[in-house]
Design an enzyme around this catalytic site. Structure first.
Site, PDB file in Angstrom:
ATOM      1  N   HIS A  31      -7.701   5.982  -3.455  1.00 38.25           N
ATOM      2  CA  HIS A  31      -6.889   7.203  -3.546  1.00 38.25           C
ATOM      3  C   HIS A  31      -6.759   7.715  -4.980  1.00 38.25           C
ATOM      4  O   HIS A  31      -6.274   8.833  -5.185  1.00 38.25           O
ATOM      5  CB  HIS A  31      -5.481   6.966  -2.979  1.00 38.25           C
TER       6      HIS A  31
ATOM      7  N   ASP B 120     -11.651   2.306   5.377  1.00 43.71           N
ATOM      8  CA  ASP B 120     -10.187   2.259   5.355  1.00 43.71           C
ATOM      9  C   ASP B 120      -9.666   3.347   6.306  1.00 43.71           C
ATOM     10  O   ASP B 120     -10.315   4.376   6.501  1.00 43.71           O
ATOM     11  CB  ASP B 120      -9.708   2.523   3.925  1.00 43.71           C
TER      12      ASP B 120
ATOM     13  N   HIS C 146      -7.363   5.342   5.865  1.00 48.13           N
ATOM     14  CA  HIS C 146      -7.005   6.546   5.120  1.00 48.13           C
ATOM     15  C   HIS C 146      -8.244   7.154   4.455  1.00 48.13           C
ATOM     16  O   HIS C 146      -9.134   6.426   4.016  1.00 48.13           O
ATOM     17  CB  HIS C 146      -5.986   6.210   4.028  1.00 48.13           C
TER      18      HIS C 146
ATOM     19  N   ASP D 232      -6.785  -1.539   7.242  1.00 52.47           N
ATOM     20  CA  ASP D 232      -5.533  -1.047   7.812  1.00 52.47           C
ATOM     21  C   ASP D 232      -5.729  -0.267   9.104  1.00 52.47           C
ATOM     22  O   ASP D 232      -4.769   0.240   9.680  1.00 52.47           O
ATOM     23  CB  ASP D 232      -4.735  -0.228   6.783  1.00 52.47           C
TER      24      ASP D 232
END
Ligand SMILES: [Zn+2]
Length: 307
Positions: A126, A163, A165, A244
């Site tokens: 991120h 991931d 995200h 995740d």
């Protein structure tokens, strides 16, 4: 030939508060599981080196690196974002996380390892060129990919970000660099609330709805990512390896299980065998349910190591 496993003591000292899901316990859970699964002794263990500033400058603005350094507290916490804060050890951990990822590239490029897994904290995907967010400070996988391009003369490299995200920081950094293909699967709509509308020849974003399970995920990966990777012919592949999306991880609402992570790993290993002399570097991102994280990383590493 073997799989390298890279970690560093500083990764356990970065701590954002006992309540925070991105905790040192994550790495202890991975370590425990690798021992329990009898994988630990099959890996070549390395202690990460510290990234050089010149390596960070390939993907971050100088002013941003200066900002993170100046923010480093001597005691307590310094928040850079509502969910992203530094303790006195964070800066050292962040430098070693980026350094470990670059070191993994060196090990694989020198032929000292077939592939490598970097068990690092803080995570990175991120972190944009000039902003810390989402538990991330320096973009470790981006530092590694840029190292392959600039230090080792690679002309085409690819990052597969599984991931849950979207890898918004990695997209931000490589938006204008067609030498890098980013393939990112992610829950949408969801944090960080971007990526679904990206139009690019070399950024392959695959937004998937909450509730996505293995069969749907594998179909999307097969249809939308594998053909693009084969057409791109990357000379080295990277994983932004976030776990995740596991069904037991309540950070998000995907329903993946260990076998799905092994499957993704196998698919990318086949691409690497076709185009990249099997070169793969995998860098840990998210994964917050400790048991699911340990089991999923073990499945990923077992596949990487061919065990
Ligand atoms: Zn994540």
């Amino acid at each position: 030939m073997h799989t390298a496993y890279i970690t560093h003591p500083s990764y356990l000292q970065h701590d954002m508060g006992h309540w925070h899901p991105e905790s040192p316990a994550r790495l202890r859970a991975i370590d425990d599981r690798l021992h329990a699964a009898h994988l630990y002794d099959h890996l070549a263990h390395h202690e990460a080196t510290r990234a050089h500033r010149s390596q960070l400058l390939r993907v971050h603005d100088a002013a941003y690196i200066d900002f993170v350094e100046a923010a480093s507290p001597t005691e307590g916490f310094q928040a850079l974002d509502p969910d992203t804060s530094m303790n006195p050890h964070t800066l050292d951990a962040a430098y070693h996380a980026a350094g470990g990822a670059a070191m993994a590239v060196d090990l694989v490029m020198r032929g000292e390892a077939n592939n490598a897994f970097v068990a690092c904290r803080p995570p990175g995907h991120h972190a944009t060129r000039n902003q810390a967010m989402g538990f991330c400070f320096f973009n470790n996988v981006a530092v590694a990919a840029a190292h392959a391009l600039e230090q080792h003369g690679m002309e085409r490299v690819a990052i597969v970000d599984f991931d849950v995200h979207h890898g918004n920081g990695t997209e931000d950094i490589f938006r204008d660099d067609p030498r890098l293909m980013l393939c990112s699967t992610f829950q949408h709509p969801f944090y960080p609330h971007c990526g679904a509308d990206t139009v690019s020849e070399h950024i392959v974003n695959v937004p998937l709805p909450a509730g996505t399970t293995g069969n749907t995920y594998r179909a999307a990966f097969t249809e939308k990512i594998l053909p693009r990777l084969d057409a791109f012919r990357p000379q080295m592949l990277f994983f932004s390896a976030g776990f995740d999306g596991h069904r037991e991880d309540d950070m998000a609402q995907f329903g993946l299980v260990e076998a799905d992570y092994a499957w993704i790993t196998e698919q990318v290993m086949e691409v690497a065998a076709r185009h990249a002399e099997k070169r793969i570097v995998s860098v840990l991102e998210g994964g917050y349910d400790l048991s699911a994280l340990g089991r999923s990383v073990a499945a990923h590493i077992k596949t990487l190591a061919g065990l």
